[in-house]
Design a protein around this motif. Structure first.
Motif, short mmCIF file in Angstrom:
data_model
loop_
_atom_site.label_atom_id
_atom_site.label_comp_id
_atom_site.label_asym_id
_atom_site.label_seq_id
_atom_site.Cartn_x
_atom_site.Cartn_y
_atom_site.Cartn_z
N UNK A 13 0.73 -1.65 -0.01
CA UNK A 13 -0.22 0.39 0.44
C UNK A 13 1.30 1.54 -0.09
N UNK A 14 0.50 2.05 -1.22
CA UNK A 14 0.83 3.79 -0.84
C UNK A 14 0.02 4.34 0.59
N UNK A 15 0.65 4.73 0.97
CA UNK A 15 -0.35 6.15 1.62
C UNK A 15 0.27 6.96 1.58
N UNK A 16 -0.51 8.25 2.19
CA UNK A 16 -0.12 9.54 1.94
C UNK A 16 -0.90 10.40 2.50
N UNK A 17 -0.46 10.52 4.30
CA UNK A 17 -0.68 11.47 5.12
C UNK A 17 -0.66 12.86 5.27
N UNK A 18 -0.61 13.61 4.47
CA UNK A 18 -0.88 14.76 3.69
C UNK A 18 -0.46 15.31 2.58
N UNK A 19 -1.09 16.19 2.58
CA UNK A 19 -1.16 16.55 0.59
C UNK A 19 -0.31 17.54 0.99
N UNK A 20 0.24 18.30 1.87
CA UNK A 20 0.60 19.76 1.93
C UNK A 20 1.71 19.78 0.55
N UNK A 21 2.29 18.70 0.53
CA UNK A 21 3.74 19.01 -0.71
C UNK A 21 3.29 18.58 -1.91
N UNK A 22 1.69 18.54 -1.92
CA UNK A 22 1.49 18.20 -3.72
C UNK A 22 0.92 19.49 -4.03
N UNK A 23 0.94 19.67 -5.11
CA UNK A 23 0.61 21.32 -5.67
C UNK A 23 -0.76 21.17 -6.55
#
Length: 685
Positions: free
Chosen positions: A271-281
Motif C-alpha cells: 500500500x502507498x499511504x500519503x498522510x498529508x497533501x501539503x507537498x502536492x501541487x
C-alpha cells in the motif's frame, strides 16, 4: 429589535468561544496524544527485533524483523523487498533501476524535448543507525553549468523503524541561485510489483477489482491513444472485451490517501499511504494517477495531468528553490488465517492510513528541512457568504474548501506549483481550523459549493513557528449582478450532475457499470455525443428540459467520415432556448459562465444570431489543455466568466443563446460546463 441584536451578538461570542476551545483542545490533545503515542511506541518496540543494517558490495540491506529492504548503492534504487516469506515483492524480471524509484520529467527551457531522470544517487550516507531506526540518504549534487543533467540537488531519504511493517520515504529537491532555466513536468515515486503475486487492486471502497496484466495489454488492441487498450486475449477471460486505461483509476488528491495491491497467495498487501497533501501541487481537487496495471503503485507529487503545461514548474532567471516531498509510507500487511476475508487487508490499510494521518507531521525524519510539529502554526476563523439575491441573511459557508497557498491572484492556488498548500473544509457553521502549517507567507483562499467564483482574504498571513492566527469572520461575496432568470447545473466545479451516457457495449470497463456514479470514467464517451445526437446538436429549453437528462456532460466535437472513410471531427453548436416576459432594453444582463474543464477549446457565444460569420457577443479565445475529456475526469481546471449582455439583443418572448465550441479536428477539443446562469438587471434599491 434590541433583543434580536443581543442574541446575534451572543451567538457570535458563543461561536468564537467554541472555536477557541476547539483550538485549545486540539493543541492540548495533540501534545498529549504525541506523548502517549511515543510512549506506546517505545513499549511496542521492545516486543520486536532491533533494526539491523547490512552493508554489502553494491547494495545495503535493512532488516527490522518484519521485512527487509535492499537498496542499490549509491543509486538509492529499491531493488528488493522481502516480506512474509516472499523473496521479493517487486518485479525480479525488471532491471535493478526499474523496480522502486523516484523520477523527474523535465527539459531545458531553451531546448524542448522530454527527459526522464530516475534521480540515481552518486553518494550514500547513513544518517542514523540504532536499534530503533535507520535513516539512509542517497544524494546527487549538481555541479557544472556546462552539464546537460537536471540542475537540481537531490537527497532521497528512506526510514525503517522498529516494529513497523513498512518504510517511509521522502526527498529534498533544491536549486541554487543562478542555475540554468528548466521546465519540470512531473515528480513521483514508483513501485513495480511482482506480476505473479498481485492481481487485485484497490484505490477506494468502490473502486477495486481483479486487474489485467501487462502482457494482457501487450496482446490487446491500442485504441485512440497508447494508454487505452482493448483487452482481446486476457489471461482472465472475464476481462475480455474491456478497456484498460491507467487514467480510469485517477483520484482527486484530497481522496488519494491510500491505494495499492493484494496478493491472494500468499495473502499480502502492498500500500502507498500519503498522510498529508501539503507537498502536492494544485490544491485538494487536483487529480492524478494512483495504482494501475503493471502492477504499479505510484505516489504522484506533482504533474501536468488534468491541468496542462500551466502546472509545470518553470524556473527562470536563476530562481532558487527548495522543497521537501513526503514522507510517504509504504505499508505491508498480511492475513495469516485462510478463514479471514482477504479484503480485511484493505480495511487494515485504511486504518493504518488514519494512524499515519493522525501522526502527521512525523517526529522521526532527521533532515533539517522537514519542519517538525512544534515549529508549525495554525489558522482558524469562520467563513460566511453574502448574496442578497439568495437570502437577506448571511449564509453559512458549509463544507467550503479553505486553505493557504503561495500569495497570488484570486483562484491562483489551482495552478500554484512550487510551494506548500494547507487545506481543510469548514464545518456546518462555517468554522475552520487549518493545522500544521509550515512557516512562511501565504494567501488564504476558499470556494464554497453552491456558489460560483473564488474567495481570497485581503491580507497576507504570515506563519511563524508555533503561531496561532485567529481571523475575524470572513465574508465572501460571490459574483452576482442581478436576480436569477434561469440557471443550468449546480455550481460545484464539476460536470457530474449532467447527463453521462452509457459507454459503447464493446468499449467498457465493468467496474464502472457496477459503480454507476463514476460512469464518466468509461472510455470513448466523447463519441457517444454524435451517436445520441446524430443529426442536430443539443437544444436545451429552459422550463421544460432537465439538465440531468438533457444536457450532455461534455461539449465535444461531432465525428463524420471523409471521402476516404476516415473519421474526422467538426465543431458543434448548442442552444439554450428561453422566454423573457419583458426586456429592459437599456439595461445590462449578465451571463455567469462557469467551466469545469477546457481542452484546446474556444467557446463563442451569440445571442439570437446563429450566423457564424458575425462577430460573437463573447468568445473565450483558445483556452485550456487539461485533457479531462480523454482522461476520464469530470473536471479539470476551473474557469469563470461574468459576461455583460446588453438588453438590446434580447427580445420579448422567445430567445436563444448559441454556444459554439469552434475548435474542431480533435475528439478531445472541448469543454465541460459547471454552471450557467442568466441574471437580469440589478434590482432597484
Amino acid at each position: 429589535m434590541k433583543k434580536v441584536g443581543r442574541n446575534r451578538e451572543w451567538s457570535s461570542v458563543v461561536g468564537l468561544l467554541g472555536i477557541l476551545l476547539q483550538l485549545f483542545l486540539l493543541i492540548e490533545c495533540a501534545a498529549t496524544r504525541r506523548i502517549t503515542q511515543k510512549n506506546s511506541q517505545s513499549d511496542l518496540q521492545s516486543l520486536y527485533p532491533p533494526v539491523q543494517l547490512h552493508k554489502l558490495n553494491n547494495h545495503v540491506l535493512v532488516d527490522n524483523g518484519l521485512f527487509n529492504i535492499t537498496f542499490s548503492v549509491p543509486g538509492g534504487m529499491v531493488i528488493a523487498i522481502q516480506y512474509n516469506g516472499i523473496d521479493n515483492l517487486l518485479e525480479n524480471e525488471n532491471k535493478l533501476n526499474n523496480r522502486g524509484y523516484w523520477d523527474i520529467v523535465w527539459n531545458k527551457a531553451e531546448k524542448p524535448g522530454i527527459i526522464y531522470d530516475k534521480l540515481e544517487g552518486t553518494n550514500f550516507e547513513v544518517i542514523l543507525q540504532d536499534e530503533n531506526q535507520v535513516e539512509l540518504s542517497f544524494t546527487r549534487t549538481w555541479k557544472s553549468l556546462n552539464s546537460s543533467s537536471l540542475s537540481m540537488n537531490v537527497d532521497k531519504r528512506f526510514i525503517i523503524l522498529r516494529g513497523i511493517s513498512g518504510f517511509y520515504s521522502y526527498a529534498i529537491l533544491e536549486r541554487l541561485e543562478g542555475w540554468p532555466d528548466i521546465d519540470v513536468y512531473q515528480g513521483r515515486m514508483a513501485f513495480k510489483l511482482n506480476a505473479k503475486l498481485f492481481p487485485y487492486m484497490a484505490i477506494s471502497d468502490e473502486r477495486q477489482r481483479i486487474m489485467p496484466t501487462a502482457k494482457d495489454r501487450e496482446m490487446g488492441r491500442e485504441l485512440d491513444y497508447p494508454e487505452a487498450v482493448l483487452l482481446t486475449s486476457p489471461t482472465n477471460s472475464f476481462l475480455k472485451g474491456e478497456v484498460d486505461d491507467k487514467y480510469q483509476y485517477s483520484l482527486e488528491d484530497k481522496d488519494n490517501r491510500v491505494h495499492g495491491w493484494i496478493s491472494p497467495n500468499p495473502r499480502n498487501g502492498f500500500w502507498m499511504i500519503t498522510p498529508s497533501n501539503e507537498f502536492r501541487t494544485g490544491g485538494p481537487v487536483k487529480q492524478d494517477l494512483t495504482s494501475h496495471t503493471g502492477p504499479i503503485t505510484l505516489s504522484m507529487f506533482f504533474s501536468t495531468h488534468y491541468g496542462g503545461d500551466i502546472l509545470a514548474l518553470r524556473f527562470r532567471n536563476g530562481e532558487p528553490w527548495k522543497k521537501v516531498f513526503g514522507p510517504v509510507f509504504i505499508y505491508l500487511n498480511s492475513v495469516s488465517s485462510d478463514d479471514e476475508d482477504i479484503l480485511t487487508l484493505w480495511t487494515d490499510a485504511k486504518e493504518q492510513m488514519l494512524i499515519e494521518t493522525e501522526n502527521w507531521p512525523y517526529d522521526f525524519p532527521l533532515s533539517q528541512d522537514f519542519v517538525q510539529a512544534d515549529q508549525r502554526g495554525t489558522v482558524s476563523g469562520r467563513l460566511l457568504v453574502s448574496d442578497s439575491y439568495v437570502s437577506k441573511r448571511l449564509i453559512t459557508a458549509n463544507s467550503a474548501f479553505i486553505g493557504l497557498a503561495a500569495p497570488g491572484d484570486v483562484g491562483s492556488w489551482q495552478t500554484e506549483n512550487k510551494g506548500y498548500q494547507f487545506w481543510t473544509q469548514t464545518d456546518n457553521e462555517g468554522y475552520f481550523l487549518i493545522k500544521s502549517i509550515i512557516p512562511g507567507n501565504y494567501s488564504l483562499y476558499a470556494w464554497v459549493p453552491g456558489f460560483i467564483g473564488d474567495y481570497k482574504y485581503k491580507n497576507y498571513i504570515n506563519i511563524t513557528p508555533g503561531s496561532r492566527t485567529r481571523l475575524q469572520t470572513l465574508m465572501y461575496n460571490p459574483p452576482r449582478n442581478g436576480p436569477t432568470l434561469w440557471e443550468i447545473g449546480i455550481p460545484d466545479r464539476t460536470a457530474a450532475e449532467f447527463f453521462i451516457p452509457n459507454p459503447q457495449p464493446k468499449l467498457q470497463n465493468q467496474l464502472y457499470i457496477e459503480h454507476y456514479s463514476e460512469k464518466f470514467r468509461q472510455y470513448g464517451l466523447w463519441d457517444r455525443y454524435t451517436e445520441l445526437y446524430p443529426n442536430d446538436d443539443l437544444i436545451y429549453t429552459v422550463g421544460s428540459s432537465n439538465y440531468q437528462t438533457d444536457w450532455f456532460f461534455a461539449h465535444v466535437n461531432r465525428y463524420t467520415f471523409n471521402d476516404e472513410g476516415n473519421k474526422t471531427y467538426i465543431p458543434t453548436t448548442w442552444q439554450i432556448a428561453f422566454d423573457l416576459q419583458e426586456v429592459e432594453k437599456s439595461s445590462n444582463y449578465t451571463l455567469q459562465l462557469a467551466l469545469a474543464s477546457t481542452n484546446e477549446a474556444e467557446l463563442q457565444i451569440r445571442v439570437n444570431d446563429q450566423d457564424a460569420d458575425h462577430v460573437p457577443n463573447f468568445t473565450t479565445g483558445l483556452i485550456g489543455k487539461d485533457n479531462a475529456i480523454a482522461r476520464h475526469g469530470i473536471h479539470g481546471l476551473y474557469w469563470l466568466y461574468s459576461i455583460d449582455v446588453p438588453g438590446s439583443v434580447f427580445a420579448t418572448g422567445k430567445n436563444v443563446i448559441f454556444l459554439k465550441q469552434s475548435r474542431g479536428s480533435s475528439p478531445w477539443s472541448g469543454l465541460m460546463y459547471d454552471y450557467i446562469r442568466l441574471e437580469g438587471p440589478p434590482a432597484n434599491d
